[in-house]
Scaffold this motif. Structure first.
Motif, PDB file in Angstrom:
ATOM      1  N   LEU A 107       0.873  -1.164   0.000  1.00 26.66           N
ATOM      2  CA  LEU A 107       0.000   0.000   0.000  1.00 26.66           C
ATOM      3  C   LEU A 107       0.913   1.216   0.000  1.00 26.66           C
ATOM      4  CD1 LEU A 107      -2.706   1.405   0.109  1.00 26.66           C
ATOM      5  CD2 LEU A 107      -2.649   1.205   2.607  1.00 26.66           C
ATOM      6  N   VAL A 108       0.912   1.942  -1.116  1.00 25.47           N
ATOM      7  CA  VAL A 108       1.839   3.056  -1.303  1.00 25.47           C
ATOM      8  C   VAL A 108       1.431   4.222  -0.409  1.00 25.47           C
ATOM      9  CG1 VAL A 108       2.895   4.619  -2.963  1.00 25.47           C
ATOM     10  CG2 VAL A 108       2.227   2.304  -3.676  1.00 25.47           C
ATOM     11  N   GLU A 109       2.417   4.791   0.298  1.00 29.37           N
ATOM     12  CA  GLU A 109       2.204   5.911   1.203  1.00 29.37           C
ATOM     13  C   GLU A 109       2.824   7.182   0.635  1.00 29.37           C
ATOM     14  OE1 GLU A 109       2.373   3.623   5.479  1.00 29.37           O
ATOM     15  OE2 GLU A 109       4.277   4.145   4.534  1.00 29.37           O
ATOM     16  N   PRO A 110       2.413   8.358   1.126  1.00 29.67           N
ATOM     17  CA  PRO A 110       3.097   9.595   0.728  1.00 29.67           C
ATOM     18  C   PRO A 110       4.540   9.574   1.220  1.00 29.67           C
ATOM     19  CG  PRO A 110       0.994  10.055   1.824  1.00 29.67           C
ATOM     20  CD  PRO A 110       1.287   8.608   2.046  1.00 29.67           C
ATOM     21  N   ALA A 176     -11.560 -12.302   7.921  1.00 26.53           N
ATOM     22  CA  ALA A 176     -12.128 -11.168   8.643  1.00 26.53           C
ATOM     23  C   ALA A 176     -12.511  -9.991   7.753  1.00 26.53           C
ATOM     24  CB  ALA A 176     -11.136 -10.689   9.710  1.00 26.53           C
ATOM     25  N   ARG A 177     -11.903  -9.886   6.603  1.00 33.19           N
ATOM     26  CA  ARG A 177     -12.190  -8.765   5.699  1.00 33.19           C
ATOM     27  C   ARG A 177     -12.034  -9.245   4.254  1.00 33.19           C
ATOM     28  NH1 ARG A 177     -12.977  -7.293  10.168  1.00 33.19           N
ATOM     29  NH2 ARG A 177     -12.470  -5.282  11.177  1.00 33.19           N
ATOM     30  N   ALA A 178     -12.792  -8.618   3.358  1.00 36.07           N
ATOM     31  CA  ALA A 178     -12.628  -8.872   1.924  1.00 36.07           C
ATOM     32  C   ALA A 178     -12.726  -7.559   1.173  1.00 36.07           C
ATOM     33  CB  ALA A 178     -13.680  -9.859   1.421  1.00 36.07           C
ATOM     34  N   TYR A 221      -7.331  -3.038   5.640  1.00 35.99           N
ATOM     35  CA  TYR A 221      -8.699  -2.536   5.488  1.00 35.99           C
ATOM     36  C   TYR A 221      -8.831  -1.136   6.085  1.00 35.99           C
ATOM     37  CZ  TYR A 221     -13.871  -2.961   5.578  1.00 35.99           C
ATOM     38  OH  TYR A 221     -15.222  -2.793   5.397  1.00 35.99           O
ATOM     39  N   LYS A 222      -8.162  -0.902   7.212  1.00 34.82           N
ATOM     40  CA  LYS A 222      -8.218   0.412   7.858  1.00 34.82           C
ATOM     41  C   LYS A 222      -7.477   1.474   7.055  1.00 34.82           C
ATOM     42  CE  LYS A 222      -8.354  -1.466  12.592  1.00 34.82           C
ATOM     43  NZ  LYS A 222      -7.565  -1.636  13.840  1.00 34.82           N
ATOM     44  N   ARG A 223      -6.436   1.068   6.359  1.00 32.54           N
ATOM     45  CA  ARG A 223      -5.569   2.031   5.676  1.00 32.54           C
ATOM     46  C   ARG A 223      -5.975   2.340   4.237  1.00 32.54           C
ATOM     47  NH1 ARG A 223      -0.373   2.347   8.288  1.00 32.54           N
ATOM     48  NH2 ARG A 223      -0.113   0.740   9.891  1.00 32.54           N
TER      49      ARG A 223
END
Length: 243
Positions: A107-110, A176-178, A221-223
């Protein structure tokens, strides 16, 4: 003795001087030591955190009424544990990148960094690649295997769309997440999802989808931004700078 006119003139001058001083007090710059600090770039720690933080990251957790078991992370290859790394993708911040050969999801961040997760990927022949959008997200989803999968594995018919799928839970293959991937407005049937099978991370075992341990998929999922772009590569990212 001052005349009445002189007293009036003296009073006027004193009042004008006081007003000028008050105005000057409102506009005087703060001393250099009191000025607001210039914001600096945030420095994010790279690489694996210490044991205490890893213990906390992969501890057992209750989520949505389900108890997720702890991940025995010491039995995993450390490179597949969640960690921040220099971004090897060259993609804009907010983009999700799946490096299928490397078994990584970024997940690419600034600021030139990315959060990297170890993943399990689809067996050869069931893998998908391309550029899409994470169009829909679900916590504790129901699993509804597509008709093509049921044709290969008829025992899964009880979990078909017509039968309402498999109820959410620890044993549910989506975990838990999809996160559901769409391309050109259509569902690709390709998912990012959780799994309790921590020993599948780094391997090619699932039918086309990208799996993360449940603790990591909850973090992702949060990010991940709403309607994030996702790019899935079937060729290594080494050419793009991955170490």
């Amino acid at each position: 003795m001052f005349s009445k006119m002189q007293l009036q003139r003296r009073t006027f001058l004193l009042g004008a001087m006081s007003a000028t001083a008050a105005l000057a007090g409102c506009t005087t710059s703060m001393p250099a030591t009191e000025r607001a600090p210039v914001p600096r770039l945030v420095s994010r720690p790279l690489g694996l955190p210490g044991d205490a933080e890893l213990e906390a990251r992969y501890a057992a957790v209750e989520d949505g009424g389900h108890l997720i078991p702890a991940v025995p992370y010491r039995q995993m290859d450390p490179k597949y544990l969640r960690q921040r790394v220099p971004d090897p993708t060259g993609e804009p911040a907010g983009t999700v990148v799946v490096d299928t050969p490397g078994r990584y999801l970024y997940l690419v961040e600034p600021g030139g960094t990315a959060m990297r997760y170890g993943v399990g990927i689809g067996r050869e022949g069931f893998a998908w690649e391309g550029d899409g959008i994470i169009h829909w997200r679900q916590a504790w989803p129901r699993w509804k295997p597509p008709a093509e999968m049921i044709a290969r594995r008829p025992e899964l018919a009880e979990y078909s769309v017509e039968n309402g799928g498999m109820a959410p839970g620890i044993k549910n293959p989506l975990g838990a997440r999809a996160l559901y991937i769409f391309q050109n407005g259509r569902d690709t049937l390709y998912r990012l999802h959780g799994t309790p099978e921590w020993n599948s991370i780094g391997k090619a075992t699932s039918s086309g989808c990208v799996r993360l341990v449940n603790q990591d998929v909850i973090d992702l999922y949060k990010r991940v931004p709403y309607h994030a772009r996702i790019v899935v590569y079937q060729t290594p990212l080494i050419a793009q700078g991955q170490a």
